[in-house]
Each structure stands twice: as structure tokens, then as C-alpha cells.
Design a protein around this motif. Structure first.
Motif, short mmCIF file in Angstrom:
data_model
loop_
_atom_site.label_atom_id
_atom_site.label_comp_id
_atom_site.label_asym_id
_atom_site.label_seq_id
_atom_site.Cartn_x
_atom_site.Cartn_y
_atom_site.Cartn_z
N ARG A 267 0.83 -1.21 0.00
CA ARG A 267 0.00 0.00 0.00
C ARG A 267 0.86 1.26 0.00
O ARG A 267 0.56 2.24 -0.71
N ALA A 268 1.92 1.24 0.78
CA ALA A 268 2.81 2.41 0.84
C ALA A 268 3.48 2.66 -0.51
O ALA A 268 3.59 3.81 -0.96
N ALA A 269 3.93 1.59 -1.15
CA ALA A 269 4.60 1.73 -2.45
C ALA A 269 3.65 2.32 -3.49
O ALA A 269 4.02 3.24 -4.24
N GLU A 270 2.42 1.82 -3.53
CA GLU A 270 1.47 2.33 -4.52
C GLU A 270 1.11 3.79 -4.24
O GLU A 270 1.02 4.60 -5.16
N GLU A 271 0.91 4.12 -2.98
CA GLU A 271 0.56 5.49 -2.63
C GLU A 271 1.68 6.46 -3.01
O GLU A 271 1.42 7.53 -3.60
N MET A 272 2.92 6.11 -2.70
CA MET A 272 4.05 6.98 -3.07
C MET A 272 4.15 7.14 -4.57
O MET A 272 4.41 8.23 -5.09
N LYS B 226 0.86 -3.74 -11.29
CA LYS B 226 -0.53 -3.96 -10.94
C LYS B 226 -1.37 -4.11 -12.20
O LYS B 226 -1.49 -3.17 -13.00
N GLY B 227 -1.93 -5.29 -12.39
CA GLY B 227 -2.70 -5.57 -13.59
C GLY B 227 -1.90 -6.15 -14.73
O GLY B 227 -2.47 -6.57 -15.74
N TYR B 228 -0.57 -6.18 -14.60
CA TYR B 228 0.28 -6.70 -15.67
C TYR B 228 0.09 -8.22 -15.77
O TYR B 228 0.42 -8.95 -14.83
N ASN B 229 -0.46 -8.67 -16.86
CA ASN B 229 -0.77 -10.09 -17.04
C ASN B 229 -1.60 -10.65 -15.89
O ASN B 229 -1.53 -11.84 -15.57
N ALA C 203 0.90 -3.85 -6.52
CA ALA C 203 1.90 -2.91 -7.02
C ALA C 203 3.32 -3.38 -6.74
O ALA C 203 4.23 -3.12 -7.52
N LEU C 204 3.50 -4.05 -5.59
CA LEU C 204 4.83 -4.44 -5.12
C LEU C 204 4.90 -5.95 -4.98
O LEU C 204 4.04 -6.56 -4.35
N CYS C 205 5.92 -6.56 -5.59
CA CYS C 205 6.15 -7.99 -5.37
C CYS C 205 6.92 -8.15 -4.06
O CYS C 205 7.98 -7.55 -3.89
N CYS C 206 6.38 -8.96 -3.14
CA CYS C 206 7.00 -9.18 -1.84
C CYS C 206 7.28 -10.67 -1.67
O CYS C 206 6.33 -11.45 -1.51
N SER C 207 8.53 -11.06 -1.71
CA SER C 207 8.91 -12.47 -1.65
C SER C 207 9.76 -12.70 -0.40
O SER C 207 10.85 -12.13 -0.29
N VAL C 208 9.26 -13.53 0.51
CA VAL C 208 9.88 -13.69 1.81
C VAL C 208 10.57 -15.06 1.91
O VAL C 208 10.00 -16.09 1.56
N ASN C 209 11.82 -15.03 2.36
CA ASN C 209 12.60 -16.24 2.64
C ASN C 209 12.75 -17.14 1.42
O ASN C 209 13.52 -16.81 0.51
N GLY D 198 8.02 -1.57 -9.99
CA GLY D 198 8.16 -0.86 -11.27
C GLY D 198 7.11 0.21 -11.41
O GLY D 198 6.06 0.18 -10.75
N VAL D 199 7.40 1.19 -12.27
CA VAL D 199 6.44 2.26 -12.56
C VAL D 199 6.39 2.50 -14.07
O VAL D 199 7.27 2.08 -14.82
N ILE D 200 5.33 3.20 -14.46
CA ILE D 200 5.21 3.73 -15.82
C ILE D 200 5.08 5.24 -15.70
O ILE D 200 4.19 5.73 -15.00
#
Length: 248
Positions: A42-47, A58-61, A66-72, A96-98
Motif C-alpha cells: 500500500r505504501a509503495a502504490e501510494e508513493m 498492478k494488472g500486468y498479465n 503494485a509491489l512484489c514481496c517475496s519472503v525467505n 516498477g512504474v510507468i
């Protein structure tokens, strides 16, 4: 077809990638035990929207965040959610952004509090592998010089490089030619030219390089459940050498 960018196009790409770098830097500072990956998303998209652009993923394929978050053990394309980060986790964030018709793309891996020596070693080796690959992004070199440099650093540290996902050209499309594998032989592949822009992104595993996709259709995890790290920069090839567009 590999698209060569003009000086004015490179400047637009720099502006887009600067936003990516700034957002990743800001959400990296938010990483702490108890923070959820949904909060980071949420923070990444808002910024991003405050800076006058829109999130590229977001919406790509059909990717819903908005943010890919991959843990461990998650390698890439992890879904943000209400999962709270814990002391000792590592989290890879890809964003990523456009902006003005051009894409920016970068990724980083962040420690959650104090992590194990193995996790620190993995993160350091992956970051150094990226730096080694970027150093080879010079006119006259071959694509394989980038790939081989990444592989050499990762494997010398005792780790393995993911084969299933690779880097890529980037510009008016998120994924352009050429593909940029993180393994290969020096002196092979297309010749690098000034004006090419590449997203170089090693994904490095503690154990085997194999991955599998979870039931959400996106999240890639290591086949053996061991840790993975991911770093990425968008890099312009210039007559003066590599220019990292996504450094904030």
C-alpha cells in the motif's frame, strides 16, 4: 528486435527509474518485525501515485499488486498480504512504474532485524553478482559477459543462480528484447551497443536453482525450501560505460 534509446528517451527512463529507486528505498526503511507485506504494498502504490506515475506491475498479465514481496524461500512474484514479517526473515521487493510512456524496474532484498550469517552471505553475494554483471554492460561486450559474471560471483560464494527467470530489455514495454540470463558463457550472445537498456536481476538460491510456482499462479519458491535473494537495477549502456538509472 532490440530497441536503441535516444538521449531524450534515456532521460525519461532515468526519471521513471528514479521514482522506482526512491520508493524501494522508502519501503525498505519500513521493513521491521511485525510489519505486514500488505502495508509495504500500500505504501509503495501510494508513493508512486503521489509522484505522478502508476505502478507497472498492478494488472500486468493479471498480477494484482503494485509491489512484489517475496519472503525467505519465495524467489519472485510473491503476493503481499497480512503476513507479518518476523525477526530473521529476508524479504525481496520488486517494483516498477510507468511514467511518460516509459518503464522503470528495480528490486532489492532487505533483512528483517538480525538475520543468520547464511542469509547475510546470500544477500551480499547476490548484490555483488549484480554489480559484476553491471560492470560488463559496456559497448562491444557480449550479453554472455553479463550472464557469466553474475553466475561466477554467485557460484564462487557457494550458491546457485535461478534459471527459470531472467533479466530483460526495458523501455516503452516492461519486457523487451533481449533476455538477460543470470548464467552463461562469456563472449556469447548479442553484442552490446550504446543506447541499449537492460534490467539486470540476479535471483540467487542457497540450495538448488530449481523453483516451483504456488497455487496462486505467481509466487515462485525454491524447490528445497531454502532461502533466495533478488537484486535488480535498470542499466543504460553508454559510450562511457554502464549507467545505473534506478539508483535513487
Amino acid at each position: 528486435m532490440i530497441i536503441i534509446k535516444s538521449a531524450s528517451e534515456l532521460e525519461l527512463m532515468r526519471q521513471a527509474n528514479q521514482i522506482v529507486g526512491q520508493v524501494l528505498q522508502a519501503v525498505s526503511r519500513m521493513v521491521a518485525p511485525g510489519v505486514t507485506t500488505a502495508q509495504l504494498d500500500r505504501a509503495a502504490e501510494e508513493m508512486c501515485r503521489q509522484m505522478g506515475c502508476r505502478p507497472a506491475f498492478k494488472g500486468y498479465n493479471g498480477y494484482p499488486f503494485a509491489l512484489c514481496c517475496s519472503v525467505n524461500e519465495e524467489v519472485v512474484h510473491g503476493f503481499p498480504g497480512e503476513r507479518a514479517l518476523r525477526e530473521g526473515d529476508i524479504i525481496s521487493m520488486d517494483f516498477g512504474v510507468i511514467k511518460d510512456g516509459f518503464y522503470g524496474d528495480s528490486a532489492t532484498t532487505v533483512a528483517v532485524g538480525q538475520v543468520s550469517p547464511e542469509a547475510r552471505k546470500l544477500m551480499d553475494a547476490t548484490r555483488r553478482a549484480l554489480e559484476a554483471g553491471i560492470e560488463q554492460a559496456r559497448p562491444g561486450n557480449r550479453l554472455g559477459d553479463i550472464s557469466a559474471a553474475v553466475q561466477r560471483v554467485a557460484e564462487e560464494a557457494g550458491f546457485s543462480v535461478v534459471r527459470q527467470f531472467v533479466g530483460h530489455g526495458i523501455g516503452r514495454a516492461l519486457h523487451e528484447e533481449p533476455q538477460v540470463p543470470n548464467y552463461g558463457a562469456p563472449g556469447k550472445g548479442v553484442k552490446l551497443k550504446a543506447g541499449m537498456v537492460l534490467a539486470i536481476e540476479p535471483m540467487v538460491n542457497v540450495g538448488a536453482y530449481g523453483v516451483k510456482i504456488l497455487s496462486d499462479g505467481w509466487t515462485a519458491v525454491t524447490v528445497d525450501g531454502k532461502l533466495s535473494a533478488h537484486y535488480e537495477h535498470t542499466v543504460a549502456i553508454t559510450e562511457d560505460g554502464p549507467r545505473i538509472l534506478s539508483l535513487p
